[in-house]
Write a protein that holds these residues in place. Structure first.
Motif, PDB file in Angstrom:
ATOM      1  N   THR A 168       0.829  -1.203   0.000  1.00  0.00           N
ATOM      2  CA  THR A 168       0.000   0.000   0.000  1.00  0.00           C
ATOM      3  C   THR A 168       0.868   1.259   0.000  1.00  0.00           C
ATOM      4  O   THR A 168       0.586   2.222  -0.719  1.00  0.00           O
ATOM      5  CB  THR A 168      -0.936  -0.004   1.216  1.00  0.00           C
ATOM      6  OG1 THR A 168      -1.758  -1.174   1.150  1.00  0.00           O
ATOM      7  CG2 THR A 168      -1.811   1.227   1.237  1.00  0.00           C
TER       8      THR A 168
ATOM      9  N   ASP B 120      -5.249  -1.127  -5.347  1.00  0.00           N
ATOM     10  CA  ASP B 120      -4.793  -1.777  -4.120  1.00  0.00           C
ATOM     11  C   ASP B 120      -5.874  -2.742  -3.634  1.00  0.00           C
ATOM     12  O   ASP B 120      -6.987  -2.323  -3.345  1.00  0.00           O
ATOM     13  CB  ASP B 120      -4.517  -0.696  -3.050  1.00  0.00           C
ATOM     14  CG  ASP B 120      -3.715  -1.252  -1.874  1.00  0.00           C
ATOM     15  OD1 ASP B 120      -3.217  -2.388  -1.977  1.00  0.00           O
ATOM     16  OD2 ASP B 120      -3.600  -0.534  -0.860  1.00  0.00           O
ATOM     17  N   GLU B 121      -5.538  -4.019  -3.560  1.00  0.00           N
ATOM     18  CA  GLU B 121      -6.469  -5.061  -3.100  1.00  0.00           C
ATOM     19  C   GLU B 121      -7.827  -4.949  -3.802  1.00  0.00           C
ATOM     20  O   GLU B 121      -8.832  -4.683  -3.166  1.00  0.00           O
ATOM     21  CB  GLU B 121      -6.704  -4.932  -1.578  1.00  0.00           C
ATOM     22  CG  GLU B 121      -5.460  -4.735  -0.749  1.00  0.00           C
ATOM     23  CD  GLU B 121      -4.853  -6.056  -0.276  1.00  0.00           C
ATOM     24  OE1 GLU B 121      -5.363  -7.117  -0.686  1.00  0.00           O
ATOM     25  OE2 GLU B 121      -3.865  -6.003   0.456  1.00  0.00           O
TER      26      GLU B 121
HETATM   27 MG   LIG Z   1      -2.219  -2.635   2.056  1.00  0.00          MG
END
Ligand SMILES: [Mg+2]
Ligand SMILES: Nc1ncnc2c1ncn2[C@@H]1O[C@H](COP(=O)(O)OP(=O)(O)OP(=O)(O)O)[C@@H](O)[C@H]1O
Lengths: 260, 394
Positions: free
Chosen positions: A58, A174-175
């Motif tokens: 992240t 992100d994810e």
């Molecule tokens: Mg993360």
């Protein structure tokens, strides 16, 4: 192949508050989140950053999106420096993480227009694109419903669409499937593949092996802020499956560090 | 890009004006509440202390001295003799009696009083006897009125200087002055509170709230410059806070006459001209921008709306205290340097405008320096939006 993203020796260290020190169970006052990270992503590919919790994924993506500044090192996004040309970089990327929220009070329609304005999209172009994207994700049905009244999946779709109003060449995610049910997750992964088909470059971070195996062309394994291995998915999974390969690498790396 | 500033401002306006509850509680309610409350308080006060203008005390007086006679010209006075005292006393026992009061002065009251020196005298001071009936409203009221007159006269007498000045006390102030004084001493503090609460209603929500809910980061990933975000926020929130402040002001302005109750025939806001109102508006506008700038910066430091509130409360108290300074001292300060001090310059300018005694240069200095302060706050806010520590504080 054209290098659309070139990350060079990024470093990021956080100062830890007393509370964070406790949380991280460390006596050190600082945390090296990203430690000399380099990699490239080519045009038209999906690049996956794979790493355990706290690996620095992240943090890396936030630096690429210019939300935070690296202590040293740089990255070029379509030739623009994240350090010196932050605004141009931001206009070239679509950035999406679950921490980016939409204001509850507004409708998807309003938010789409609002973000289009911020990205400087012309009105005609905006309307055409909005129609297309809203149709694709089924947002039409709830385009005038306040975000507060939408389900998680609906919100995710709106966030996704809103991050793409300017038709960016690089999408950083992100994810992408975190917290989504299988149906919505499939909508998202299909869309990422669709973006790739359009010649876009996609960077995703995840700790889910199956996602990487399904969509990524190349993978970078990141542990403790360092890029341990970076190769095509094909090469990585020649001998073993991705999961076993990852554990081998992990034990090797963390074991090494413990000996020191 | 100017465009982005407008985009941000427009979003803030939609957020605010499309929310009926918010518009009601921030803009309509303050003015309405103040108006209702003050009018209610005002009429309550005037019915408590006010005098029925039609009421004329009816009194019988023995040995009426000339000095007192002059003061009760408007009363219905009947001169009576010592011999009638018992008869009138009996009459007063009926609470529906025509006569309200019986007053008995000693003979040669005026001369005795003048000769009396409370430092050297050994025998008792001349005594006035006032008979009344507390069961009768009229009699009680007449007693109150007359007693007050006597008391005032006594005060005047004990003060040699005032005695020399004349036998009656005349208020030399013109109507313009009195109204101005009352407005001038109270309004700066009230205005300070109103402006502050207007700002507090919107700014913490729009800055700390956006941080708290994660919607700020969504803005920050767009090409929007941090400076544009700061300016857009400060200006749009400033406009909303201004509306809220003006609503409170209007409520006060319209209800102040009745709040002042008994003095209401002297209270008249029409003494203020257009120029005065324009000056006042400029002062309010520039002050709201300073306060909004300040609250935005403080809100940006906070992680949540609640935390922002706890940081801002001391600031609000401080500004109220600054507002209170207007109630003391005599009129607005003349020295120009006072008008460079934020908030204090507002109070001084308002004091000047309300008491119709101000220097335009000082007003201009106030407005210009306030705009500069707002600029400084906006720069600080921009710096804070640029700081990842502020935006990503865990
Ligand atoms: Mg993360
Ligand atoms: N603002 C911050 N202040 C202090 N430490 C931070 C901050 N942001 C991240 N960290 C720390 O840096 C390290 C890397 O965090 P990061 O969020 O980048 O990991 P991640 O790979 O995304 O992990 P996850 O899979 O849990 O999302 C972690 O130890 C984290 O606690």
């Amino acid at each position: 192949m054209e290098e659309l993203l070139k990350v060079e020796n990024l470093h990021k260290t956080f100062k830890l508050s007393a509370k964070q020190q406790k949380l991280e169970r460390t006596k050190s006052k600082v945390k090296k989140a990203v430690d000399g990270l380099s990699f490239v992503a080519y045009k038209g590919e999906i690049f996956g950053l794979l790493g355990p919790n706290g690996a620095g994924k992240t943090t890396t993506l936030r630096m690429l999106a210019t939300l935070i500044k690296p202590d040293s090192g740089d990255a070029l996004v379509d030739g623009k420096s994240i350090v010196n040309e932050a605004e141009q970089v931001r206009s070239k990327i679509g950035f999406l993480t679950s921490e980016l929220k939409l204001e509850d009070f507004f409708t998807p329609n309003f938010l789409y227009d609002f973000f289009s304005d911020l990205y400087g999209v012309a009105v005609e172009e905006r309307n055409a694109r909005k129609e297309e994207l809203f149709k694709k994700f089924g947002i039409d049905e709830f385009a005038e419903v306040k975000v507060a009244n939408l389900s998680t999946g609906m919100k995710q779709k709106v966030s996704l669409v809103v991050s793409l109003v300017h038709n960016p060449d690089i999408i950083i995610f992100d994810e992408p499937t975190n917290g989504l049910d299988v149906i919505t997750a499939k909508v998202v992964t299909d869309f990422l593949l669709d973006l790739k088909a359009q010649g876009k470059t996609v960077i995703v971070s995840t700790h889910i092996f199956s996602l990487i195996e399904k969509i990524c062309d190349r993978v970078g394994i990141i542990i403790n802020g360092k890029m341990i291995e970076c190769d095509s998915l094909e090469n990585m999974t020649k001998e073993k499956n991705l999961e076993d390969k990852f554990f081998d690498i992990y034990v090797e790396t963390v074991g090494d560090q413990n000996e020191k | 890009m100017k465009n982005n500033i407008w985009t941000i401002a427009r979003k803030e306006f939609s957020r605010f004006f499309k929310d009926k509850g918010m518009v009601f509680s921030t803009i309509l309610l303050p003015g309405l509440m103040i108006y209702v409350l003050y009018t209610f308080m005002g009429s309550g006060m005037s019915s408590m202390f006010g005098v029925d203008e039609e009421f004329i005390p009816k009194m019988s007086v023995v040995n009426m001295p000339e000095s007192i006679d002059a003061m009760v010209e408007t009363f219905d006075v009947t001169d009576v003799t010592n011999g009638q005292i018992e008869e009138i006393k009996a009459e007063l026992q009926d609470k529906n009696a025509v006569t309200n009061l019986l007053v008995v002065f000693p003979e040669n009251f005026d001369a005795d009083v003048m000769a009396y020196d409370n430092l050297t005298a050994t025998d008792a001071a001349p005594n006035v006897e006032v008979y009344y009936n507390s069961a009768s409203t009229d009699s009680s009221e007449a007693y109150q009125i007359f007693f007050t007159i006597l008391e005032q006269y006594e005060t005047v007498l004990s003060n040699k200087f005032d005695v020399n000045a004349g036998e009656a006390v005349y208020d030399m102030a013109t109507e313009e002055d009195t109204t101005g004084q009352i407005f001038a001493s109270m309004l700066p503090m009230l205005m300070m509170i109103f402006m502050f609460s207007g700002c507090m209603a919107v700014a913490p929500e729009a800055i700390a709230g956006e941080k708290e809910r994660g919607t700020m980061a969504t803005l920050l990933v767009t090409p929007l410059k941090r400076r544009e975000l700061a300016i857009g926020k400060v200006l749009s929130l400033g406009v909303i806070a201004l509306l809220s402040g003006l609503s409170s002001f209007l409520g006060t302005y319209l209800s102040l006459p009745s709040l002042m109750g008994a003095a209401s025939d002297q209270m008249d806001a029409s003494i203020y001209g257009t120029t005065d109102f324009i000056m006042l508006f400029l002062i309010i506008l520039s002050t709201v921008l300073v306060i909004i700038g300040m609250i935005c910066v403080v809100s940006a430091l906070a992680k949540s709306v609640k935390e922002a509130g706890s940081y801002i409360t001391p600031l609000m108290i401080a500004s109220m205290v600054i507002g209170i300074t207007a109630m003391f001292g005599s009129g607005a300060k003349e020295e120009i340097y006072y008008y460079f001090i934020p908030l204090y310059n507002t109070v001084q300018s308002m004091l000047g405008i309300f008491s119709l005694d101000y220097n335009v240069v000082n007003i201009v200095v106030t407005v210009v320096s306030n705009v500069v302060y707002m600029g400084i706050f906006t720069v600080v806010l921009t710096k804070m939006f640029n700081s990842e520590r502020i935006v990503y504080s865990k």
